[in-house]
Motif scaffolding. Structure first.
Motif, PDB file in Angstrom:
ATOM      1  N   SER A  77       2.643  -3.651   4.102  1.00 48.15           N
ATOM      2  CA  SER A  77       2.975  -2.399   3.399  1.00 48.15           C
ATOM      3  C   SER A  77       3.230  -1.288   4.405  1.00 48.15           C
ATOM      4  O   SER A  77       2.645  -1.264   5.492  1.00 48.15           O
ATOM      5  CB  SER A  77       1.810  -1.971   2.513  1.00 48.15           C
ATOM      6  OG  SER A  77       1.601  -2.909   1.500  1.00 48.15           O
ATOM      7  N   GLY A 146       1.577   1.267   1.193  1.00 46.07           N
ATOM      8  CA  GLY A 146       0.250   0.730   0.891  1.00 46.07           C
ATOM      9  C   GLY A 146      -0.877   1.588   1.419  1.00 46.07           C
ATOM     10  O   GLY A 146      -2.046   1.386   1.087  1.00 46.07           O
ATOM     11  N   ASN A 383      -2.416  -6.001   2.233  1.00 42.65           N
ATOM     12  CA  ASN A 383      -1.516  -4.979   1.686  1.00 42.65           C
ATOM     13  C   ASN A 383      -0.116  -5.341   2.173  1.00 42.65           C
ATOM     14  O   ASN A 383       0.186  -5.179   3.353  1.00 42.65           O
ATOM     15  CB  ASN A 383      -1.879  -3.580   2.220  1.00 42.65           C
ATOM     16  CG  ASN A 383      -2.981  -2.918   1.434  1.00 42.65           C
ATOM     17  OD1 ASN A 383      -3.745  -3.603   0.750  1.00 42.65           O
ATOM     18  ND2 ASN A 383      -3.082  -1.607   1.523  1.00 42.65           N
ATOM     19  N   LEU A 410      -1.670  -5.358  -3.126  1.00 37.55           N
ATOM     20  CA  LEU A 410      -2.569  -4.414  -2.445  1.00 37.55           C
ATOM     21  C   LEU A 410      -4.000  -4.911  -2.594  1.00 37.55           C
ATOM     22  O   LEU A 410      -4.417  -5.262  -3.703  1.00 37.55           O
ATOM     23  CB  LEU A 410      -2.435  -3.017  -3.054  1.00 37.55           C
ATOM     24  CG  LEU A 410      -1.072  -2.316  -2.852  1.00 37.55           C
ATOM     25  CD1 LEU A 410      -1.017  -1.009  -3.633  1.00 37.55           C
ATOM     26  CD2 LEU A 410      -0.802  -2.064  -1.374  1.00 37.55           C
TER      27      LEU A 410
END
Ligand code: NIG
Ligand code: FE
Length: 415
Positions: A77, A146, A383, A410
């Protein structure tokens, strides 16, 4: 807890066998990836990954969700280390004023800008601020973010600054994103202190900071060090008071003028210095002798039509570069990280590999999170996002304005 296996990944991007806290200079040009790969997640953590040809199959199917990522890529992320995403209202009237020729500074001088946002935020309830900010978090989650840093600084009174920080504290609990909070009481001088600058700085130090410490409301301290805002000496005084309360500095410097903010950041071990649109050769040399992360905000340059930061000069001086959105109602009404990749490639002349490092691991560094986020490594938090079907990772900055993200995971949970 559920386990996830992602298999047939076209390319697993930003993999690390020996995790590093940041990627610097020339090293930013090469990106580690695995083609035709798999990745496993358990208890919210990345437990293993590898190439499909070396995959041993599944021994335990209990509680396992299998995702087939054929023709899709997996990325860690994005870590957006600089935002102001708690705010009461948008400011499109200033946008129109700028189209008609007024500058950001002229708009601020006639009562617009940060003071305009503060007036609106002071009149908005904690509940409404929380709801609208949570919506913004949902929005940036969909484009691959994230982890995010969120600043106060649209309160500018004891009550309203604390209200903002309490909103961020509630967001930390309510959102699956990893969130860090920054106290930016010194974002602008409130009107009532126009003739009494020290009075406001005293208020930040003697009234706001003790409450922040008592309620543990912030991780970082920020100051807008700029002409017409706060001087380097004032910045130093405020961040030193923050450091005493265990807040690490992350400061706004060199957006319109180079006035010594970078040096204040370096001397006080700032985690990052952010903006850097206007840099002198000395600023760059000074940064080379420090651990401070230079953080660039190209969507602010795009939206305000101001110069872009000299990313190439930083990288060729063996410095790291971090990229963040600056999501806020005045200078960047967008928290879209894929668009940041496009701007970085098009205007900062960064390669896609450099831009990916700058939005993942170097963003994590600028939030003290590289030990748990910012790359695909065993033991890091799960994530990550799975892209739509794309031909290569270059497609993300290339296809500007489109969202490459299809599935978000996540803390090991699929969204
Ligand atoms: O980072 N430069 C200072 N603060 C924000 C903009 C604040 C505003 O205009 O509301 C920034 O660009
Ligand atoms: Fe900012």
């Amino acid at each position: 807890m559920k386990k996830i296996l992602i298999k047939n990944i076209k390319e697993l991007v930003q993999v690390e066998n020996t995790p590093k806290e940041k990627i610097v200079g020339k090293k930013m040009a090469s990106l580690n990836t695995l083609k035709n790969a798999w990745l496993s997640i358990e208890n919210g953590i990345i437990t293993d990954f590898g190439e499909m040809i070396h995959w041993n199959g599944i021994s335990d199917w209990s509680n396992l969700e299998v995702i087939d990522a054929s023709e899709k890529m997996v990325f860690p992320s994005f870590c957006d280390s600089h935002t102001h995403l708690v705010f009461a209202a948008s400011r499109e009237e200033e946008f129109v004023d700028r189209i008609k020729g007024l500058s950001y500074e002229e708009i601020a001088a006639k009562g617009g800008g940060i003071l305009n946002s503060a007036k609106k935020l002071q009149a908005t309830s904690e509940y409404d601020l929380f709801e609208t900010a949570l919506n913004r978090l949902c929005e940036i989650q969909k484009t691959g973010t994230g982890a995010v840093e969120i600043k106060s600084g649209y309160g500018l009174s004891v009550e309203a600054e604390i209200k903002m920080l309490r909103v961020i504290q509630r967001l930390k609990k309510a959102s699956p994103l990893t969130i860090k909070a920054t106290f930016l009481g010194a974002h602008a001088l409130p009107k009532e202190f126009k003739e009494n600058r020290n009075g406001y700085i005293d208020c930040i130090i003697n009234e706001m900071l003790p409450i922040i410490k008592e309620e543990n409301l912030a991780d970082y301290i920020d100051v807008f060090c700029e002409k017409n805002y706060f001087t380097p000496a004032e910045t130093e005084r405020i961040i030193q008071a923050g450091i005493k309360q265990r807040l690490t500095p992350k400061i706004h410097v060199n957006q319109f003028n180079s006035i010594g903010g970078i040096q204040v950041g370096i001397n006080n071990n700032a985690l990052s210095v952010d903006h850097l649109e206007v840099m002198t050769p000395t600023d760059i040399v000074d940064l080379k002798n420090s651990t401070v992360m230079p953080t660039l905000l190209p969507s602010c340059s795009f939206f305000l039509n101001i110069p872009y930061a000299p990313a190439r000069a930083l990288i060729s001086n063996n410095l790291p570069v971090c990229l963040a959105t600056d999501f806020n109602p005045g200078s960047t009404p967008s928290g879209n990280m894929p668009f940041i990749l496009s701007l970085a490639c098009i205007y900062l002349k960064m390669t896609p590999e450099e831009a990916i490092h700058a939005t993942t691991i170097n963003g994590a560094y600028a939030m003290n999170l590289s030990h748990e986020l910012g790359s695909i490594a065993i033991g890091k938090k799960a994530n990550l996002f799975i892209t739509k079907k794309i031909p290569s990772y270059n497609h993300i900055p290339y296809a500007f304005g489109s969202n490459p993200v299809e599935t978000v995971i996540l803390n090991g949970v699929r969204y």
